[in-house]
Design a protein around this motif. Sequence first.
Motif, PDB file in Angstrom:
ATOM      1  N   ILE A 233       2.367  -8.144 -13.968  1.00 45.92           N
ATOM      2  CA  ILE A 233       1.362  -7.828 -12.962  1.00 45.92           C
ATOM      3  C   ILE A 233       0.009  -7.880 -13.663  1.00 45.92           C
ATOM      4  CG2 ILE A 233       0.486  -6.060 -11.392  1.00 45.92           C
ATOM      5  CD1 ILE A 233       3.339  -4.960 -11.227  1.00 45.92           C
ATOM      6  N   GLU A 261      -2.024  -3.680  -6.793  1.00 43.74           N
ATOM      7  CA  GLU A 261      -3.132  -4.404  -7.422  1.00 43.74           C
ATOM      8  C   GLU A 261      -4.169  -3.467  -8.034  1.00 43.74           C
ATOM      9  OE1 GLU A 261      -5.980  -5.243  -3.559  1.00 43.74           O
ATOM     10  OE2 GLU A 261      -4.144  -6.413  -3.805  1.00 43.74           O
ATOM     11  N   ASP A 262      -4.108  -2.167  -7.674  1.00 42.93           N
ATOM     12  CA  ASP A 262      -5.071  -1.199  -8.205  1.00 42.93           C
ATOM     13  C   ASP A 262      -4.536  -0.408  -9.397  1.00 42.93           C
ATOM     14  OD1 ASP A 262      -6.912  -1.921  -6.282  1.00 42.93           O
ATOM     15  OD2 ASP A 262      -6.304  -0.352  -4.871  1.00 42.93           O
ATOM     16  N   LYS A 280       7.135  -6.719  -7.503  1.00 43.12           N
ATOM     17  CA  LYS A 280       6.422  -7.320  -8.638  1.00 43.12           C
ATOM     18  C   LYS A 280       6.824  -6.687  -9.960  1.00 43.12           C
ATOM     19  CE  LYS A 280       2.364  -8.481  -5.848  1.00 43.12           C
ATOM     20  NZ  LYS A 280       0.883  -8.363  -5.711  1.00 43.12           N
TER      21      LYS A 280
END
Length: 345
Positions: A233, A261-262, A280
């Motif tokens: 990631i 994503e954060d 992911k």
Amino acid sequence: MARNATNKLLQNAKKSKSDEFYTQLCDIESELQHYKSHFKNKVVFCNCDDPKTSNFFKYFSLNFNELGLKKIITACYQKQEINLFNNGNVKKGFFTEYSEPNTPIEIKEFNGDGDFRSAESIELLKQSDIVVTNPPFSLFREYVEQLVKYEKKFLIIGNINAITYKEIFKLIKENKAWLGIHLGRGISGFIVPDHYELFGTEARIDSLGNRIVSPNNCLWLTNLDNFKRHEDIQLTKKYFGNEAEYPKYDNYDGINVDKTEDIPLDYDGYMGVPITFLHKFNPDQFEIIKFRKGNDGKDLAINGKCPYFRIIIRNKRIQNKSKEDRKKPAGDFDKTQNFVKVAYF
């Protein structure tokens, strides 16, 4: 698809226990293309499939030589009802064994109903190497438990909520199962019988007359290796200097992260992430600590409010780096290794 329509669809399936969701060939082809190397000289078992209509059987029979298969076994359940009108003449489950391409399908009857839990079906399971099918969602826990018991490789479809089952989550945490390539809208829809209502804006009838519904909340679960679980990631956000964006839990020593994503690249402690993180998840990059609960046994909470289910994880690659070291200027961040080369954190 509207949430209330999706819920109504799944509730109807649960109540009827029919689980009559049939996988489209396009979705099978889309997922199976990533696992072709696993099938050479293997016996594939589709134990929830009628070979006359199953797209799983169609896929494997059409690609028999390309995959280098040894045999395809399919088994079909038939509900048995004895009443005054059928005089004890009940339908029996049936199965096929297919090992020669372009030959007629020979149907063989079970003595019983062909349920995947039956002794007859289990005997076929023992002969197989890989199980690939769309099992009954209402029996998903029991189905996976059987695969684990007999140490079978598998690639199966389930509801995304299956991640939250303690039995399934335990397998994922222990790296004994993981998500496949596609989930959610990556599975385009299921063929349903005529008696199912076509709920939702994405419900449709295709060019072949098949009635399609798209719940958009399903996944592939597998223990066959794939490329996705080895991809890092890519982390770009930072915790230090942005602490307000990552509130701490009331009942656990960890921070909340609302989106995968954060996930911050510079935090070595415990983090709560959404369950979709598992799509992911790279076991070389992160470790899974626990699911959902804080130290008090209650759901993780922030200022008394509980976010939707969270998985507690930790970044394996920076656990041994102290916070002070990660604040020092040491170079550009290498996203593939999660360490610092030339910039400030």
